[in-house]
Design a protein around this motif. Structure first.
Motif, PDB file in Angstrom:
ATOM      1  N   UNK A 165       0.838  -1.213   0.000  1.00 18.92           N
ATOM      2  CA  UNK A 165       0.000   0.000   0.000  1.00 18.92           C
ATOM      3  C   UNK A 165       0.864   1.250   0.000  1.00 18.92           C
ATOM      4  N   UNK A 166       1.950   1.249   0.791  1.00 21.64           N
ATOM      5  CA  UNK A 166       2.853   2.407   0.812  1.00 21.64           C
ATOM      6  C   UNK A 166       3.490   2.605  -0.556  1.00 21.64           C
ATOM      7  N   UNK A 167       3.956   1.527  -1.163  1.00 22.83           N
ATOM      8  CA  UNK A 167       4.590   1.635  -2.484  1.00 22.83           C
ATOM      9  C   UNK A 167       3.598   2.155  -3.518  1.00 22.83           C
ATOM     10  N   UNK A 168       2.366   1.701  -3.454  1.00 24.37           N
ATOM     11  CA  UNK A 168       1.341   2.171  -4.389  1.00 24.37           C
ATOM     12  C   UNK A 168       1.042   3.643  -4.161  1.00 24.37           C
ATOM     13  N   UNK A 169       0.942   4.059  -2.905  1.00 21.15           N
ATOM     14  CA  UNK A 169       0.684   5.467  -2.599  1.00 21.15           C
ATOM     15  C   UNK A 169       1.837   6.340  -3.084  1.00 21.15           C
ATOM     16  N   UNK A 227       1.619   6.645  -6.886  1.00 24.08           N
ATOM     17  CA  UNK A 227       0.544   7.562  -7.271  1.00 24.08           C
ATOM     18  C   UNK A 227       0.945   9.004  -6.997  1.00 24.08           C
ATOM     19  N   UNK A 228       1.650   9.250  -5.881  1.00 23.79           N
ATOM     20  CA  UNK A 228       2.104  10.593  -5.546  1.00 23.79           C
ATOM     21  C   UNK A 228       3.112  11.096  -6.584  1.00 23.79           C
ATOM     22  N   UNK A 229       4.067  10.221  -6.963  1.00 24.90           N
ATOM     23  CA  UNK A 229       5.031  10.610  -7.999  1.00 24.90           C
ATOM     24  C   UNK A 229       4.324  10.942  -9.311  1.00 24.90           C
ATOM     25  N   UNK A 230       3.327  10.134  -9.674  1.00 28.57           N
ATOM     26  CA  UNK A 230       2.580  10.372 -10.921  1.00 28.57           C
ATOM     27  C   UNK A 230       1.832  11.702 -10.846  1.00 28.57           C
ATOM     28  N   UNK A 231       1.230  11.985  -9.703  1.00 24.65           N
ATOM     29  CA  UNK A 231       0.493  13.233  -9.525  1.00 24.65           C
ATOM     30  C   UNK A 231       1.442  14.424  -9.642  1.00 24.65           C
ATOM     31  N   UNK A 232       2.640  14.330  -9.023  1.00 30.26           N
ATOM     32  CA  UNK A 232       3.622  15.417  -9.101  1.00 30.26           C
ATOM     33  C   UNK A 232       4.116  15.588 -10.527  1.00 30.26           C
ATOM     34  N   UNK A 233       4.291  14.498 -11.251  1.00 29.59           N
ATOM     35  CA  UNK A 233       4.733  14.569 -12.642  1.00 29.59           C
ATOM     36  C   UNK A 233       3.678  15.276 -13.504  1.00 29.59           C
ATOM     37  N   UNK A 234       2.408  14.963 -13.271  1.00 29.34           N
ATOM     38  CA  UNK A 234       1.330  15.617 -14.024  1.00 29.34           C
ATOM     39  C   UNK A 234       1.259  17.106 -13.703  1.00 29.34           C
ATOM     40  N   UNK A 235       1.437  17.462 -12.411  1.00 31.25           N
ATOM     41  CA  UNK A 235       1.403  18.868 -12.026  1.00 31.25           C
ATOM     42  C   UNK A 235       2.563  19.627 -12.654  1.00 31.25           C
TER      43      UNK A 235
END
Length: 76
Positions: free
Chosen positions: A49-53, A56-64
């Motif tokens: 779960x931590x690795x998935x979170x 997802x956080x890295x992907x969100x930062x990349x999109x931003x």
């Protein structure tokens, strides 16, 4: 005399095979469809779960970052 008798026997055997095939098809159509249901998924362990979170956080930062870069390009 033998030829008509053999012909009649072969026609009878052919009829019996056709009848058998029709009965078999009818029997197959009367069976209900069986649907395989997968078991309930197992919950993820905490490390997964931590690795998935984190992913997802890295992907969100990349999109931003990509959106911010496109805004600066449009402003220029």
């Amino acid at each position: 005399m033998a030829a008509p008798l053999l012909n009649t026997i072969f026609e009878f055997v052919d009829f019996v095979f056709d009848l058998s095939e029709a009965l078999d098809r009818t029997r197959q159509l009367s069976k209900p469809d069986i649907v395989e249901v997968p078991p309930d998924p197992k919950p993820l362990p905490p490390a997964a779960r931590r690795a998935l979170a984190e992913a997802e956080d890295r992907e969100r930062k990349r999109e931003q970052a990509a959106q911010a870069a496109s805004r600066t390009d449009q402003a220029s």
